[in-house]
Enzyme design. Structure first.
Site, PDB file in Angstrom:
ATOM      1  N   CYS B  10       0.807  -1.378   0.014  1.00 64.06           N
ATOM      2  CA  CYS B  10      -0.126  -0.017  -0.014  1.00 64.06           C
ATOM      3  C   CYS B  10       0.916   1.171   0.099  1.00 64.06           C
ATOM      4  O   CYS B  10       2.121   1.574   0.602  1.00 64.06           O
ATOM      5  CB  CYS B  10      -0.621   0.022   0.834  1.00 64.06           C
ATOM      6  SG  CYS B  10       0.335  -0.085   2.610  1.00 64.06           S
ATOM      7  N   CYS B  13       2.917   1.815   3.097  1.00 61.64           N
ATOM      8  CA  CYS B  13       3.520   0.983   2.814  1.00 61.64           C
ATOM      9  C   CYS B  13       5.299   1.400   2.341  1.00 61.64           C
ATOM     10  O   CYS B  13       5.916   1.615   3.405  1.00 61.64           O
ATOM     11  CB  CYS B  13       3.892  -0.749   2.676  1.00 61.64           C
ATOM     12  SG  CYS B  13       2.216  -1.020   3.286  1.00 61.64           S
TER      13      CYS B  13
END
Lengths: 352, 80
Positions: B10, B13
């Site tokens: 994501c 992240c």
């Protein structure tokens, strides 16, 4: 690289609270002055007729863009700071050992207040199930979380008042509770990928919100405002431009003729249009407001909004990692039916 | 020092990984960064809100992207 929030970081508690109060006062003044300012600018300075097409469209566009932007900034900041007191870990601990029924109600309510990003849907699902929370209760949480969104609550309240806001909250919670309960009743465990049940929780669960200072929470609020606005500004402008165009040029009886509350297909079509669109509640709200101003009924619009935020293809693809297609289809079917029911109910209770 | 960034791709992240690399560079420490994309492993660490940061097998942060300064503090606290 220092972020804006880092540079704004105040040195002392006094400076922090003075800074916050100052920001609140500036916000309130801007909000109050917004409409009179644009009225004055467009009518008295530019000299346009506010009753005419171009004049009313221009006023709508500028006043509403600023109004919604201000509402978003204020609401996102307050919501993020408040949410920083809740965490997924705390929610899971509260849901642990709850039976279906009570558990569904609690899960849906906690879904509203727990900070949660759809990118965490899969680890959250595994974490909940690994902690012994029933699938149906977990689903109530996952449905309520995007469906009843505090930012949407704040925006609805700012734009439509208390009545529609309460209806939205109650209807959204009901859909999440009932849909989760039905999924639980259907015994859908067989449609969950087996590895989920084999996963064991690690011993060192940390509370993500533990040890946050007020400065941290305020910083999170500022960053969240920036992140969301960066993400949704195109939706915001498109929604409001459309509203302005409708305001000035579409005959007011256009929508009331073709999409009025008694049109039996209205809600259904709204949901069909909403599913492939993917945005969060803050992104669709300007469009909803524009269409409401154009004469579309509230139930149809709420159904549209709910289908945009609660039924999204990207999230279903993510959930495919833990759920089998049958369960995803059942989930979409149950939630979709709930949303359509809410739409029709609202159109009966709240005809435009 | 082994640092693991938990989360499957994501945006947050990636941000966490970038911030962590900056913090390592600023501290000048010898550390390797591994990415953990696998959901069961992530949950095994007790992390439900991605992204998560694990330093020498200990979860030090989850659910948000910290500033470089905060990661520096976290790493300095673990440093032997």
């Amino acid at each position: 690289m220092t972020s804006v929030a880092e540079r704004l970081r105040p040195g002392t508690p006094t400076r922090r609270w003075v800074g916050l109060s100052g920001a609140a006062v500036i916000w309130a003044v801007l909000y109050q002055a917004n409409e009179p300012f644009w009225t004055w600018l467009i009518r008295d300075v530019v000299g346009m007729d506010l009753a005419g097409r171009a004049g009313s469209a221009a006023l709508f566009f500028f006043a509403d863009t600023v109004k919604i932007a201000l509402l978003l900034v204020g609401i996102i900041f307050v919501v993020t700071v408040l949410r920083s007191f809740m965490s997924l870990e705390r929610t899971r601990a509260m849901l642990g050992g709850k039976r279906e029924g009570v558990g569904n109600v609690m899960a849906a309510s906690l879904g509203v207040v727990t900070p949660f990003c759809s990118c965490s849907a899969v680890p959250a699902f595994i974490g909940f199930v690994a902690a012994g929370i029933p699938i149906g209760v977990t689903m109530s949480f996952l449905i309520a979380s995007p469906l009843v969104n505090e930012i949407a609550i704040g925006l609805l309240f700012g734009m439509f008042g208390l009545g529609p806001t309460l209806l939205y909250v109650v209807a959204g919670l009901t859909v999440a509770i009932v849909a989760g309960w039905i999924l639980g009743r259907l015994g859908v465990e067989k449609w969950v990928e087996p590895f989920v049940f084999e996963t064991r929780l690690g011993g060192q669960v940390i509370d993500t919100t533990a040890g946050l200072t007020w400065d941290d929470r305020i910083q999170m609020g500022v960053e969240e405002v920036a992140t969301i606005l960066r993400k949704i500004w195109p939706y915001l402008l498109v929604g409001i431009s459309l509203g302005a165009a409708i305001h000035g040029w579409v005959p007011t009886d256009f929508f009331t003729t073709y999409a009025n509350a008694s049109n039996p297909l209205g809600v259904f079509v709204a949901v069909l249009i909403g599913v492939p669109l993917y945005s969060n509640a803050a992104g669709v709200m300007p469009l909803v407001q524009s269409l409401y101003g154009a004469g579309l009924p509230m139930g149809t619009l709420l159904a549209f909004m709910m289908s945009v935020v609660a039924l999204s293809l990207p999230e279903m693809i993510l959930l495919r990692r833990v759920l089998k297609p049958q369960l995803i289809a059942t989930f979409a079917g149950v939630v979709g039916t709930g949303i359509i029911a809410v739409g029709y109910l609202f159109n009966i209770v709240l005809p435009h | 020092m082994i640092i693991k960034v938990l989360g499957s791709g994501c945006a947050n992240c990636k941000n966490l990984e970038r911030v962590t690399r900056e913090a390592i560079a600023e501290l000048g420490i010898d550390a390797t960064i591994e990415k953990v994309l696998d959901y069961p492993t992530i949950v095994n660490y007790g992390v439900m809100s991605t992204p998560g940061l694990v330093v020498d097998e200990k979860v030090v942060l989850s659910g948000r992207v910290p500033t470089v300064a905060q990661v520096r503090e976290l790493l300095a606290a673990v440093k032997p």
